[in-house]
Design a protein around this motif. Structure first.
Motif, PDB file in Angstrom:
ATOM      1  N   PRO A  14       0.837  -1.204   0.000  1.00  0.00           N
ATOM      2  CA  PRO A  14       0.000   0.000   0.000  1.00  0.00           C
ATOM      3  C   PRO A  14       0.872   1.256   0.000  1.00  0.00           C
ATOM      4  CG  PRO A  14      -0.666  -1.536   1.734  1.00  0.00           C
ATOM      5  CD  PRO A  14       0.675  -1.978   1.240  1.00  0.00           C
ATOM      6  N   THR A  15       0.406   2.282  -0.687  1.00  0.00           N
ATOM      7  CA  THR A  15       1.101   3.569  -0.704  1.00  0.00           C
ATOM      8  C   THR A  15       0.135   4.662  -0.262  1.00  0.00           C
ATOM      9  OG1 THR A  15       0.579   3.789  -3.067  1.00  0.00           O
ATOM     10  CG2 THR A  15       2.749   2.897  -2.493  1.00  0.00           C
ATOM     11  N   PRO A  16       0.632   5.805   0.184  1.00  0.00           N
ATOM     12  CA  PRO A  16      -0.240   6.858   0.726  1.00  0.00           C
ATOM     13  C   PRO A  16      -1.312   7.308  -0.264  1.00  0.00           C
ATOM     14  CG  PRO A  16       2.045   7.307   1.284  1.00  0.00           C
ATOM     15  CD  PRO A  16       2.068   6.157   0.325  1.00  0.00           C
ATOM     16  N   ILE A  17      -2.484   7.662   0.274  1.00  0.00           N
ATOM     17  CA  ILE A  17      -3.568   8.166  -0.566  1.00  0.00           C
ATOM     18  C   ILE A  17      -3.551   9.689  -0.641  1.00  0.00           C
ATOM     19  CG2 ILE A  17      -5.040   6.169  -0.177  1.00  0.00           C
ATOM     20  CD1 ILE A  17      -6.583   7.762   1.903  1.00  0.00           C
ATOM     21  N   GLY A  18      -2.588  10.307   0.005  1.00  0.00           N
ATOM     22  CA  GLY A  18      -2.481  11.762  -0.040  1.00  0.00           C
ATOM     23  C   GLY A  18      -1.321  12.286   0.779  1.00  0.00           C
ATOM     24  N   ASN A  19      -1.261  11.855   2.029  1.00  0.00           N
ATOM     25  CA  ASN A  19      -0.223  12.320   2.945  1.00  0.00           C
ATOM     26  C   ASN A  19       0.932  11.322   2.958  1.00  0.00           C
ATOM     27  OD1 ASN A  19       1.323  13.055   5.238  1.00  0.00           O
ATOM     28  ND2 ASN A  19      -0.468  13.997   6.187  1.00  0.00           N
ATOM     29  N   LEU A  20       2.108  11.764   2.521  1.00  0.00           N
ATOM     30  CA  LEU A  20       3.260  10.864   2.432  1.00  0.00           C
ATOM     31  C   LEU A  20       3.648  10.260   3.779  1.00  0.00           C
ATOM     32  CD1 LEU A  20       5.722  12.610  -0.050  1.00  0.00           C
ATOM     33  CD2 LEU A  20       4.424  10.513  -0.409  1.00  0.00           C
ATOM     34  N   LYS A  21       3.281  10.932   4.868  1.00  0.00           N
ATOM     35  CA  LYS A  21       3.636  10.422   6.193  1.00  0.00           C
ATOM     36  C   LYS A  21       2.882   9.144   6.544  1.00  0.00           C
ATOM     37  CE  LYS A  21       4.944  14.914   8.135  1.00  0.00           C
ATOM     38  NZ  LYS A  21       4.661  15.939   9.177  1.00  0.00           N
ATOM     39  N   ASP A  22       1.899   8.787   5.726  1.00  0.00           N
ATOM     40  CA  ASP A  22       1.140   7.565   5.986  1.00  0.00           C
ATOM     41  C   ASP A  22       1.842   6.311   5.469  1.00  0.00           C
ATOM     42  OD1 ASP A  22      -0.913   8.886   7.289  1.00  0.00           O
ATOM     43  OD2 ASP A  22      -2.062   9.207   5.452  1.00  0.00           O
ATOM     44  N   ILE A  23       2.979   6.458   4.812  1.00  0.00           N
ATOM     45  CA  ILE A  23       3.743   5.282   4.402  1.00  0.00           C
ATOM     46  C   ILE A  23       4.254   4.581   5.656  1.00  0.00           C
ATOM     47  CG2 ILE A  23       5.988   6.444   4.240  1.00  0.00           C
ATOM     48  CD1 ILE A  23       4.708   3.900   1.678  1.00  0.00           C
ATOM     49  N   THR A  24       4.270   3.258   5.649  1.00  0.00           N
ATOM     50  CA  THR A  24       4.752   2.538   6.827  1.00  0.00           C
ATOM     51  C   THR A  24       6.253   2.279   6.719  1.00  0.00           C
ATOM     52  OG1 THR A  24       4.399   0.314   5.925  1.00  0.00           O
ATOM     53  CG2 THR A  24       2.516   1.379   7.002  1.00  0.00           C
ATOM     54  N   GLY A 118      -1.735  -1.246   5.286  1.00  0.00           N
ATOM     55  CA  GLY A 118      -1.435   0.154   5.021  1.00  0.00           C
ATOM     56  C   GLY A 118      -2.638   0.931   4.533  1.00  0.00           C
ATOM     57  N   ALA A 119      -2.366   2.022   3.850  1.00  0.00           N
ATOM     58  CA  ALA A 119      -3.397   2.990   3.488  1.00  0.00           C
ATOM     59  C   ALA A 119      -4.425   2.423   2.516  1.00  0.00           C
ATOM     60  CB  ALA A 119      -2.745   4.228   2.869  1.00  0.00           C
ATOM     61  N   THR A 120      -5.682   2.752   2.783  1.00  0.00           N
ATOM     62  CA  THR A 120      -6.771   2.524   1.846  1.00  0.00           C
ATOM     63  C   THR A 120      -7.871   3.511   2.197  1.00  0.00           C
ATOM     64  OG1 THR A 120      -8.208   0.863   0.835  1.00  0.00           O
ATOM     65  CG2 THR A 120      -7.957   0.750   3.211  1.00  0.00           C
TER      66      THR A 120
END
Length: 233
Positions: A14-24, A118-120
């Motif tokens: 998974p990759t961020p849906i907007g905010n790069l800080k959401d990457i694990t 991760g992000a969804t």
């Protein structure tokens, strides 16, 4: 580097849906370590790696209309011992994005698959909706032509909470059409631009949300998730 007589691993990342800080942290490690990356848009993927401070990678362009042929190519790389990361434009691959055919082929061939959490978009939208989350159904995007009315009917008759993705260009038409099946009083939560600067949540009845958006079309932008109350009675 290929590993002799050993199959590679397919990593679903998974990759961020907007905010790069959401990457694990784990996603960063895997993106840095895989031999190549299958992605919907190689330019977007390259920019993402650069913004995350990760090394350049070889890419395989992997999007809806080439999913069948490119799945075979990715499988060949995996059988040759290369580790492959699968990413979408944003969020979790396979959730309204390509990847299902590749996963099926890997299962059939005994290739290991590792799916990272991760992000969804729909999970945070669901939990802030104020609607029941103990039982829900994910419908994804409505069909553009064939099956559209049947899709509306299915969502309208669903007794659990429904999750629907809608593009900003078709939002008003979808709401107007859906009202003819579900009526104006059904509760709805509209979430747009999740994790971004213009994130917004609208809650109310179908009729209320439709009228507000009709009068304020500037709000109809970005990625949109609809959380819809289930049918009662």
């Amino acid at each position: 580097m290929a590993k002799e007589n050993k199959k590679g691993v397919l990593y679903i990342i998974p990759t961020p849906i907007g905010n790069l800080k959401d990457i694990t942290l784990r996603a960063l490690d895997v993106l840095a370590s895989v031999d190549l990356i299958a992605c919907e848009d190689t330019r977007t993927a390259g920019m993402l790696l650069k913004l995350l401070g990760l090394p350049k990678k070889d890419f395989i362009s992997y999007y809806d209309s080439v999913e069948e042929s490119k799945s075979d190519l990715v499988v060949d790389k995996l059988l040759a011992g290369l580790n492959v990361g699968l990413i979408s434009e944003s969020g979790t691959p396979l959730i309204s994005d390509p990847g299902y055919k590749l996963v099926q082929k890997c299962i059939d061939l005994g290739i290991e698959i590792v799916s990272l959490p991760g992000a969804t978009a729909f999970v945070p939208a669901l939990v802030i909706s104020g609607l029941p989350v103990h039982n829900f159904k994910f419908f994804g995007f409505p069909p553009k032509k064939k099956g559209y009315k049947k899709f509306l009917e299915k969502v309208a008759n669903e007794e659990s909470t429904s999750v629907v993705y809608v593009s900003c260009h078709s939002l008003l038409k979808f709401l107007e059409d859906f009202i003819t099946f579900a009526g104006e009083t059904r509760k709805i939560c509209l979430v747009r631009e999740l994790t971004k600067m213009n994130e917004e949540v609208l809650r109310g009845s179908l009729g209320e949300v439709f009228r507000e958006l009709s009068q304020n079309r500037s709000k109809i932008r970005g990625e949109i998730v609809l959380i819809i109350e289930g049918k009662v009675g």
